[in-house]
Design a protein around this motif. Structure first.
Motif, PDB file in Angstrom:
ATOM      1  N   LYS A 100       7.267  -4.251   0.675  1.00  0.00           N
ATOM      2  CA  LYS A 100       7.613  -4.899  -0.584  1.00  0.00           C
ATOM      3  C   LYS A 100       7.267  -6.375  -0.559  1.00  0.00           C
ATOM      4  O   LYS A 100       6.688  -6.904  -1.520  1.00  0.00           O
ATOM      5  CB  LYS A 100       9.107  -4.705  -0.864  1.00  0.00           C
ATOM      6  CG  LYS A 100       9.582  -5.350  -2.157  1.00  0.00           C
ATOM      7  CD  LYS A 100      11.070  -5.130  -2.358  1.00  0.00           C
ATOM      8  CE  LYS A 100      11.546  -5.810  -3.636  1.00  0.00           C
ATOM      9  NZ  LYS A 100      13.017  -5.612  -3.834  1.00  0.00           N
ATOM     10  N   GLU A 101       7.614  -7.060   0.530  1.00  0.00           N
ATOM     11  CA  GLU A 101       7.374  -8.499   0.613  1.00  0.00           C
ATOM     12  C   GLU A 101       5.881  -8.820   0.645  1.00  0.00           C
ATOM     13  O   GLU A 101       5.442  -9.808   0.061  1.00  0.00           O
ATOM     14  CB  GLU A 101       8.071  -9.076   1.848  1.00  0.00           C
ATOM     15  CG  GLU A 101       9.592  -9.119   1.719  1.00  0.00           C
ATOM     16  CD  GLU A 101      10.259  -9.813   2.880  1.00  0.00           C
ATOM     17  OE1 GLU A 101       9.596  -9.996   3.928  1.00  0.00           O
ATOM     18  OE2 GLU A 101      11.447 -10.178   2.753  1.00  0.00           O
ATOM     19  N   LYS A 124       3.543   1.299   1.801  1.00  0.00           N
ATOM     20  CA  LYS A 124       4.421   1.677   2.895  1.00  0.00           C
ATOM     21  C   LYS A 124       3.641   2.407   3.995  1.00  0.00           C
ATOM     22  O   LYS A 124       3.952   2.269   5.179  1.00  0.00           O
ATOM     23  CB  LYS A 124       5.557   2.576   2.389  1.00  0.00           C
ATOM     24  CG  LYS A 124       6.607   1.857   1.553  1.00  0.00           C
ATOM     25  CD  LYS A 124       7.736   2.823   1.197  1.00  0.00           C
ATOM     26  CE  LYS A 124       8.756   2.158   0.302  1.00  0.00           C
ATOM     27  NZ  LYS A 124       9.849   3.099  -0.077  1.00  0.00           N
TER      28      LYS A 124
END
Length: 281
Positions: A265-266, A271
């Motif tokens: 996310k960052e 993923k």
């Protein structure tokens, strides 16, 4: 007065005139006064010609004295709890006594009075609509680092207390974790040498590095903007590898799955890409 109850009485934080008429009346009418430091409270009682028996109640005897105070109330005695200065139960062992009274079904009645934290906040010139009171920071070790780490992401105005011998260490730690945010520092509020310094953390460090530091301090820090928090978070990982980024969060207690999701996310990547790298850990 209500029978058999505990009164929480706010007392002056410096100037002895800063006590309410109701506070004076309650101290005159109760049967016993529980004081953090009986010698300190005696100065206030003598000033207003209040002659009442006192019992000590502080951090080091709160368990035994708390039970004793509860016993006195059950015997029909009215007890007033006071701290050395300000409202009891704020960064103060009085909170344990109140909790005990609540558990025992004893009425607890507040008698409002001065508060160093709100007094300093009101004159800080910093935002007052949303704030967080942190009291004293842990003095050292992992607990202190964890608290400072949480403050790094705080966007509300922050209120801290600090002792003179730890002031410089705390200012430097705040600068390291918070950046050069604005700060208002009040010392000896309502007393003869009352002073408030409004500057930023760099200015505060420079000012107090050249002074003989005395007095009790209230620090009011400006919270960080959402943009500054985001930028600060990016600094934590933009110069490290994805693998080290995952390890950083796992070291903070996250599971590998949670760390993978947060890193993805960052960094704005999939993923799957992060997961493939996490297999090496």
């Amino acid at each position: 007065m209500m029978a058999s109850c505990l009164y929480i009485v706010g007392t002056p934080i410096g100037n002895l005139e800063d006590i309410t008429l109701r506070g004076i009346r309650i101290l005159k009418e109760v049967d016993i006064i529980a004081a953090e430091d009986t010698r300190q409270t005696a100065k206030l009682l003598n000033h207003y010609d209040i002659k009442k028996p006192m019992i000590s109640y502080h951090e080091h005897n709160k368990k035994t004295k708390g039970d004793e105070i509860i016993g006195l109330i059950f015997q029909g005695k009215n007890v007033a709890l006071v701290s050395d200065a300000g409202m009891p139960c704020v960064s103060d062992p009085g909170e344990d006594l109140v909790r005990l009274c609540v558990e025992k079904g004893i009425e607890v009645i507040p008698i409002p009075g001065p508060s160093a934290s709100l007094t300093a906040l009101s004159i800080s010139g910093l935002p007052t609509s949303r704030f967080v009171f942190e009291g004293f920071l842990p003095t050292k070790g992992k607990e202190r680092k964890e608290r400072l780490e949480r403050l790094r992401k705080e966007n509300r105005t922050i209120i801290l207390y600090e002792a003179p011998h730890r002031l410089m260490t705390t200012l430097k730690d705040l600068k390291e974790y918070m950046g050069n945010v604005n700060i208002s520092i009040s010392r000896e509020l309502t007393k003869k040498f009352e002073e408030t310094l409004r500057t930023d953390l760099e200015g505060a460090i420079e000012e107090f590095s050249n002074r003989n530091i005395r007095g009790e301090f209230v620090l009011i820090l400006e919270g960080k903007s959402p943009e500054a928090i985001k930028e600060d978070e990016e600094k934590h990982w933009k110069d490290i590898s994805i693998k080290d980024h995952i390890i950083m969060y796992m070291d903070k207690g996250l599971s590998k799955k949670e760390a993978v999701a947060l890193v993805a996310k960052e960094r704005g990547i999939s993923k799957k890409e992060v997961y493939n790298i996490s297999i090496e850990i």
